[in-house]
Design a protein around this motif. Structure first.
Motif, mmCIF file in Angstrom:
data_model
loop_
_atom_site.group_PDB
_atom_site.id
_atom_site.type_symbol
_atom_site.label_atom_id
_atom_site.label_comp_id
_atom_site.label_asym_id
_atom_site.label_seq_id
_atom_site.Cartn_x
_atom_site.Cartn_y
_atom_site.Cartn_z
ATOM 1 N N PHE A 31 0.995 -1.326 -0.118
ATOM 2 C CA PHE A 31 -0.317 -0.744 0.177
ATOM 3 C C PHE A 31 0.494 1.454 0.165
ATOM 4 C CE2 PHE A 31 -2.579 -2.923 2.153
ATOM 5 C CZ PHE A 31 -3.593 -3.025 1.549
ATOM 6 N N GLY A 32 1.757 1.332 -1.079
ATOM 7 C CA GLY A 32 2.869 2.060 -1.132
ATOM 8 C C GLY A 32 4.090 2.660 -0.582
ATOM 9 N N ASN A 33 3.560 2.048 0.528
ATOM 10 C CA ASN A 33 5.434 1.536 1.016
ATOM 11 C C ASN A 33 6.621 1.044 0.319
ATOM 12 O OD1 ASN A 33 4.086 2.223 3.617
ATOM 13 N ND2 ASN A 33 4.307 0.622 4.956
ATOM 14 N N ALA A 34 7.747 1.216 0.604
ATOM 15 C CA ALA A 34 8.565 0.905 -0.372
ATOM 16 C C ALA A 34 9.337 -0.273 1.189
ATOM 17 C CB ALA A 34 10.300 1.664 -0.357
ATOM 18 N N PRO A 35 9.998 -1.152 0.357
ATOM 19 C CA PRO A 35 10.031 -1.973 1.494
ATOM 20 C C PRO A 35 10.403 -1.664 2.944
ATOM 21 C CG PRO A 35 11.053 -3.031 -0.997
ATOM 22 C CD PRO A 35 10.410 -1.395 -0.095
ATOM 23 N N ASP A 36 11.309 -0.995 3.245
ATOM 24 C CA ASP A 36 11.538 -0.034 3.927
ATOM 25 C C ASP A 36 11.362 0.798 4.887
ATOM 26 O OD1 ASP A 36 12.855 1.028 2.813
ATOM 27 O OD2 ASP A 36 14.756 1.773 3.310
ATOM 28 N N GLU A 37 9.269 1.428 5.038
ATOM 29 C CA GLU A 37 8.449 1.740 5.235
ATOM 30 C C GLU A 37 7.978 1.586 6.075
ATOM 31 O OE1 GLU A 37 9.670 5.446 2.159
ATOM 32 O OE2 GLU A 37 7.748 4.038 1.884
ATOM 33 N N GLY A 38 7.631 -0.544 6.363
ATOM 34 C CA GLY A 38 6.953 -0.221 6.865
ATOM 35 C C GLY A 38 7.145 0.045 8.937
ATOM 36 N N TYR A 39 7.982 -0.113 8.654
ATOM 37 C CA TYR A 39 8.143 1.448 10.447
ATOM 38 C C TYR A 39 7.592 2.416 10.768
ATOM 39 C CZ TYR A 39 9.628 2.935 14.876
ATOM 40 O OH TYR A 39 10.095 3.545 16.090
ATOM 41 N N LYS A 40 8.258 2.968 9.144
ATOM 42 C CA LYS A 40 7.791 4.577 9.112
ATOM 43 C C LYS A 40 6.896 5.113 8.868
ATOM 44 C CE LYS A 40 9.480 8.754 6.302
ATOM 45 N NZ LYS A 40 9.888 9.616 5.079
ATOM 46 N N TYR A 41 5.874 3.900 8.367
ATOM 47 C CA TYR A 41 4.176 4.334 8.292
ATOM 48 C C TYR A 41 3.393 3.499 8.527
ATOM 49 C CZ TYR A 41 5.959 7.879 4.446
ATOM 50 O OH TYR A 41 6.856 9.106 4.183
ATOM 51 N N ARG A 42 4.043 2.814 10.133
ATOM 52 C CA ARG A 42 3.005 2.104 10.983
ATOM 53 C C ARG A 42 1.660 3.172 11.555
ATOM 54 N NH1 ARG A 42 7.335 4.673 13.668
ATOM 55 N NH2 ARG A 42 7.571 4.420 15.798
ATOM 56 N N GLY A 43 1.229 2.416 12.499
ATOM 57 C CA GLY A 43 0.321 2.681 12.975
ATOM 58 C C GLY A 43 0.232 4.046 13.598
ATOM 59 N N ARG A 44 -0.609 5.227 13.518
ATOM 60 C CA ARG A 44 -0.566 6.238 14.238
ATOM 61 C C ARG A 44 -1.919 6.448 14.260
ATOM 62 N NH1 ARG A 44 4.515 7.016 11.540
ATOM 63 N NH2 ARG A 44 6.739 7.339 12.925
ATOM 64 N N GLY A 45 -1.975 7.811 15.320
ATOM 65 C CA GLY A 45 -3.432 8.802 15.517
ATOM 66 C C GLY A 45 -4.350 7.889 16.676
ATOM 67 N N PHE A 46 -5.424 8.610 16.159
ATOM 68 C CA PHE A 46 -6.799 7.902 17.151
ATOM 69 C C PHE A 46 -6.553 6.240 16.362
ATOM 70 C CE2 PHE A 46 -8.170 12.409 18.597
ATOM 71 C CZ PHE A 46 -7.419 12.146 19.784
ATOM 72 N N ASN A 47 -6.618 6.056 15.472
ATOM 73 C CA ASN A 47 -7.245 5.364 14.744
ATOM 74 C C ASN A 47 -6.418 4.599 13.895
ATOM 75 O OD1 ASN A 47 -6.997 7.401 12.701
ATOM 76 N ND2 ASN A 47 -8.275 6.414 11.519
ATOM 77 N N GLN A 48 -4.629 4.589 13.813
ATOM 78 C CA GLN A 48 -4.064 3.562 13.730
ATOM 79 C C GLN A 48 -3.877 3.572 12.177
ATOM 80 O OE1 GLN A 48 -1.237 2.275 16.296
ATOM 81 N NE2 GLN A 48 -2.833 3.761 16.684
ATOM 82 N N ASN A 108 0.510 12.008 15.475
ATOM 83 C CA ASN A 108 0.005 12.002 16.592
ATOM 84 C C ASN A 108 -0.383 12.850 17.309
ATOM 85 O OD1 ASN A 108 0.468 8.420 16.803
ATOM 86 N ND2 ASN A 108 2.394 8.857 17.417
ATOM 87 N N ASP A 109 -0.390 13.923 16.724
ATOM 88 C CA ASP A 109 -1.284 15.189 17.125
ATOM 89 C C ASP A 109 -2.357 15.229 18.017
ATOM 90 O OD1 ASP A 109 -2.592 18.323 16.236
ATOM 91 O OD2 ASP A 109 -0.119 18.770 17.282
ATOM 92 N N PRO A 110 -3.328 15.426 18.512
ATOM 93 C CA PRO A 110 -4.366 15.589 18.622
ATOM 94 C C PRO A 110 -5.600 15.946 17.755
ATOM 95 C CG PRO A 110 -3.167 15.853 20.963
ATOM 96 C CD PRO A 110 -2.491 16.033 19.991
ATOM 97 N N LYS A 111 -4.990 16.944 16.671
ATOM 98 C CA LYS A 111 -5.907 18.083 16.325
ATOM 99 C C LYS A 111 -5.512 17.848 15.076
ATOM 100 C CE LYS A 111 -5.508 22.679 18.359
ATOM 101 N NZ LYS A 111 -4.921 24.027 18.468
ATOM 102 N N VAL A 112 -4.734 17.173 14.570
ATOM 103 C CA VAL A 112 -4.429 16.636 13.551
ATOM 104 C C VAL A 112 -4.792 15.126 13.336
ATOM 105 C CG1 VAL A 112 -2.905 15.173 12.077
ATOM 106 C CG2 VAL A 112 -2.531 17.927 12.428
ATOM 107 N N ALA A 113 -4.483 14.461 13.994
ATOM 108 C CA ALA A 113 -5.143 13.087 14.519
ATOM 109 C C ALA A 113 -7.069 12.906 14.149
ATOM 110 C CB ALA A 113 -4.980 12.824 16.103
ATOM 111 N N ALA A 114 -7.301 14.184 15.638
ATOM 112 C CA ALA A 114 -9.011 13.710 15.051
ATOM 113 C C ALA A 114 -9.514 14.203 13.534
ATOM 114 C CB ALA A 114 -9.139 15.849 15.722
#
Length: 278
Positions: free
Chosen positions: A172-189, A215-221
């Motif tokens: 889903f758009g990740n390079a092989p070494d980008e799994g950690y960089k774009y792991r789950g974040r925010g209110f809804n992961q 992970n900024d609450p305003k952005v996460a919302a």
């Protein structure tokens, strides 16, 4: 025709004693009486203004005391046992919903229930799987990890970057070494570079260039709302908060209708009530 006011000597004496007027002649008596009347009138006006000020102040105090973050909009949060950070983040989410025209309290509860079971209203990065059993990891990630022995998987999961690159890399758009960089974040992961790009564009934030901003609450919302509504502000007429939670749990699960997603979201509805629901 002018009229005379006739006051007897006894009445004059009574008035003098009542108001402390000691003038001896009639003119002085009348002037003193007029002065006293004006003083009393001014006193009444001052008293009335003071009363109005006190009533206004009392009304303002009451309005201030009635503002309670436990009761946000038409939703009662008193059953949720939320701390101050959670309450503030719930308010952010409800405000974001209102900005998008989502005002139905059952719809709001459906969205909040999904977010509750995802992050408990505290945006965060996806946690390490180092302490998760291998059987659980294999049930979640399937063929991405099925070829590894337990000892190999033990070694991989101890290193978060190695683990997330394995399970999310090249997808889903990740390079092989980008799994950690774009792991789950925010209110809804929010997960995967493709989603960071899609929802970052929707809310006007560069999530790809700065994934930790999720992970900024305003952005996460904003992210959570965009993800769960897909840009809509019109939804089915829900008969209950459980129906609303089921609807949004299915959206969050990608339409799979997985029972675990539904049951956890439905359980989270116990934290919310609609005030004065007929």
């Amino acid at each position: 025709m002018s009229k005379k006011l006739v006051i007897s000597e006894q009445e004059k004496k009574t008035i003098k004693n009542m108001y402390g007027l000691n003038e001896q002649d009639d003119m002085s008596f009348l002037q003193g009486l007029l002065k006293k009347a004006m003083e009393l009138a001014n006193k009444d006006n001052t008293s009335t203004d003071t009363t109005k000020d006190e009533e206004s102040s009392s009304s303002e105090d009451k309005m201030t005391s009635d503002v309670d973050i436990t009761n946000t909009s038409e939703i009662d949060l008193s059953n949720g046992n939320f701390d101050s950070i959670q309450k503030e983040n719930i308010k952010l989410l409800i405000d974001a919903m209102k900005e998008e025209g989502i005002t139905d309290p059952l719809t709001q509860i459906g969205i909040l229930s999904v977010i509750s079971k995802e992050s408990n209203f505290k945006p965060k990065g996806e946690v390490s799987y180092a302490s998760t059993s291998n059987s659980r990891i294999k049930s979640i990630f399937g063929k991405r990890v099925s070829k590894f022995s337990d000892s190999e998987l033990d070694n991989i999961k101890r290193d978060p970057k190695k683990f997330f690159d394995l399970v999310y890399g090249g997808r889903f758009g990740n390079a092989p070494d980008e799994g950690y960089k774009y792991r789950g974040r925010g209110f809804n992961q929010l997960t995967f570079k493709g989603n960071y790009k899609k929802y970052g564009d929707l809310i006007g934030v560069d999530l790809v260039g700065n994934p930790d901003s999720a992970n900024d609450p305003k952005v996460a919302a904003k992210i959570a709302l965009a993800f769960l509504t897909k840009g809509k502000n019109s939804f089915p007429k829900f008969d209950s908060k459980e129906d609303a939670a089921t609807y949004f749990a299915d959206i969050n699960a990608g339409g799979s209708g997985a029972s675990s997603h539904r049951s956890k979201a439905i359980a989270a509805t116990e934290k919310f009530d609609v005030k004065n629901l007929a």
